[in-house]
Design an enzyme around this catalytic site. Structure first.
Site, short mmCIF file in Angstrom:
data_model
loop_
_atom_site.label_atom_id
_atom_site.label_comp_id
_atom_site.label_asym_id
_atom_site.label_seq_id
_atom_site.Cartn_x
_atom_site.Cartn_y
_atom_site.Cartn_z
N ARG A 112 19.88 80.02 -24.91
CA ARG A 112 21.29 79.95 -25.29
C ARG A 112 22.22 79.99 -24.09
O ARG A 112 23.18 79.28 -24.00
CB ARG A 112 21.65 81.10 -26.24
CG ARG A 112 20.99 80.95 -27.59
CD ARG A 112 21.00 82.23 -28.35
NE ARG A 112 20.27 83.24 -27.61
CZ ARG A 112 20.24 84.52 -27.91
NH1 ARG A 112 20.91 84.96 -28.94
NH2 ARG A 112 19.53 85.37 -27.19
N LYS A 122 11.87 95.59 -32.59
CA LYS A 122 13.26 95.65 -33.05
C LYS A 122 13.34 96.32 -34.41
O LYS A 122 12.43 96.20 -35.23
CB LYS A 122 13.81 94.24 -33.18
CG LYS A 122 13.99 93.54 -31.86
CD LYS A 122 14.49 92.13 -32.09
CE LYS A 122 14.68 91.39 -30.79
NZ LYS A 122 15.03 89.98 -31.02
N HIS A 178 18.45 78.76 -35.00
CA HIS A 178 17.00 78.55 -35.07
C HIS A 178 16.70 77.19 -35.72
O HIS A 178 15.81 76.47 -35.27
CB HIS A 178 16.34 79.64 -35.93
CG HIS A 178 16.47 81.03 -35.39
ND1 HIS A 178 16.98 82.08 -36.12
CD2 HIS A 178 16.15 81.55 -34.18
CE1 HIS A 178 16.94 83.18 -35.40
NE2 HIS A 178 16.46 82.89 -34.21
N SER A 209 20.71 86.79 -34.25
CA SER A 209 20.54 87.38 -35.59
C SER A 209 21.29 88.71 -35.65
O SER A 209 21.87 89.05 -36.69
CB SER A 209 19.06 87.58 -35.88
OG SER A 209 18.41 86.34 -35.89
N1 COA Z 1 20.04 80.12 -31.85
C1 COA Z 1 20.53 81.29 -32.20
N2 COA Z 1 19.96 82.47 -31.90
C2 COA Z 1 18.82 82.42 -31.21
C3 COA Z 1 18.25 81.23 -30.80
C4 COA Z 1 18.90 80.04 -31.16
N3 COA Z 1 18.44 78.84 -30.81
N4 COA Z 1 17.14 81.50 -30.12
C5 COA Z 1 17.01 82.83 -30.11
N5 COA Z 1 18.04 83.38 -30.76
C6 COA Z 1 18.28 84.81 -30.92
C7 COA Z 1 17.50 85.43 -32.01
O1 COA Z 1 18.21 85.42 -33.23
C8 COA Z 1 17.30 86.84 -31.50
O2 COA Z 1 18.44 87.60 -31.83
P1 COA Z 1 18.35 89.19 -32.00
O3 COA Z 1 17.89 89.72 -30.66
O4 COA Z 1 19.73 89.56 -32.33
O5 COA Z 1 17.36 89.45 -33.10
C9 COA Z 1 17.25 86.65 -29.98
O6 COA Z 1 17.85 85.41 -29.74
C10 COA Z 1 15.90 86.53 -29.34
O7 COA Z 1 14.93 86.74 -30.24
P2 COA Z 1 13.70 85.85 -30.64
O8 COA Z 1 13.80 84.43 -30.21
O9 COA Z 1 13.46 86.09 -32.07
O10 COA Z 1 12.64 86.45 -29.72
P3 COA Z 1 12.20 87.94 -29.66
O11 COA Z 1 12.61 88.38 -28.31
O12 COA Z 1 12.61 88.73 -30.82
O13 COA Z 1 10.64 87.74 -29.81
C11 COA Z 1 8.46 87.06 -29.13
C12 COA Z 1 9.91 87.28 -28.76
C13 COA Z 1 8.12 87.46 -30.54
C14 COA Z 1 8.22 85.59 -28.98
C15 COA Z 1 7.67 87.88 -28.09
O14 COA Z 1 8.02 89.23 -28.17
C16 COA Z 1 6.18 87.77 -28.29
O15 COA Z 1 5.60 86.78 -27.90
N6 COA Z 1 5.55 88.77 -28.91
C17 COA Z 1 4.12 88.77 -29.18
C18 COA Z 1 3.35 89.72 -28.29
C19 COA Z 1 3.06 89.08 -26.98
O16 COA Z 1 2.37 88.10 -26.87
N7 COA Z 1 3.61 89.69 -25.93
C20 COA Z 1 3.45 89.23 -24.59
C21 COA Z 1 4.38 88.11 -24.33
S1 COA Z 1 4.49 87.89 -22.60
#
Ligand code: COA
Length: 161
Positions: free
Chosen positions: A92, A43, A19, A130
């Site tokens: 990724r 989650k 991140h 994560s």
């Molecule tokens: N390096 C390492 N790990 C990374 C990374 C990077 N550059 N980018 C993402 N990841 C990992 C994260 O650690 C996470 O790991 P985990 O699944 O083990 O926790 C995973 O990739 C993806 O998670 P993250 O980037 O945190 O996204 P998310 O899927 O948890 O959340 C939101 C996505 C919050 C952006 C999305 O759900 C959202 O917009 N929610 C709001 C409600 C909404 O508007 N919904 C409609 C959207 S269409």
């Protein structure tokens, strides 16, 4: 020359070097990067939102151009409230594409004022998540090089070490 504000949303449970890589690169393009911790993630979290925010703030230190916040509700509504027009997401591997494509298209169908910018995660972090960090840490494996030392200490404390 940096441009406007961008929002970098996610669950950040906890923040990793993957991140941070995206945040640092985002700051080369944008005036301000708002790291936005999602409250309504489905989650199962290890750290509560306040703990996640505190860790991100400590890791980012006094960088006035990187802000930390939390949001619930629709991401695009939050982005507009912040006066931002760009969402940053890290990609990724090819496996991220389908989900990210869906999110970006859905957000764009809600509003065309907000654009999603994808950055390829740097190679050393391309396998990181994560969840994998939490799993390795829970089994007392090495997470140095994956998360900053203060995040490692927070993980140790969660797993009673
Ligand atoms: N390096 C390492 N790990 C990374 C990374 C990077 N550059 N980018 C993402 N990841 C990992 C994260 O650690 C996470 O790991 P985990 O699944 O083990 O926790 C995973 O990739 C993806 O998670 P993250 O980037 O945190 O996204 P998310 O899927 O948890 O959340 C939101 C996505 C919050 C952006 C999305 O759900 C959202 O917009 N929610 C709001 C409600 C909404 O508007 N919904 C409609 C959207 S269409």
């Amino acid at each position: 020359m940096p441009l406007k504000n961008a929002v970098y949303p996610g669950s950040f449970d906890p923040i990793t070097y993957g991140h941070l890589d995206i945040i640092e690169r985002g700051l080369r393009i944008f005036d301000t990067v708002i790291v936005a911790v999602a409250r309504n993630s489905e989650k199962n979290a290890l750290f509560n939102v306040e703990e996640r925010i505190a860790l991100i703030r400590e890791v980012l230190g006094n960088n006035g151009r990187a802000k930390v916040d939390t949001f619930d509700g629709l991401l695009v509504d939050y982005v507009r409230r912040q006066g931002a027009t760009v969402i940053i997401r890290g990609l990724r591997a090819v496996s991220d594409f389908e989900y990210e494509f869906q999110l970006a298209q859905m957000n764009r169908s809600i509003t065309q004022e907000v654009e999603t910018l994808f950055m390829m995660t740097s190679v050393p972090y391309s396998y990181l998540s994560s969840s994998i960090v939490k799993e390795v840490s829970s089994l007392n494996g090495p997470v140095d090089g994956l998360v900053p030392p203060l995040v490692k200490r927070a993980l140790d404390a969660k797993f009673n070490r």
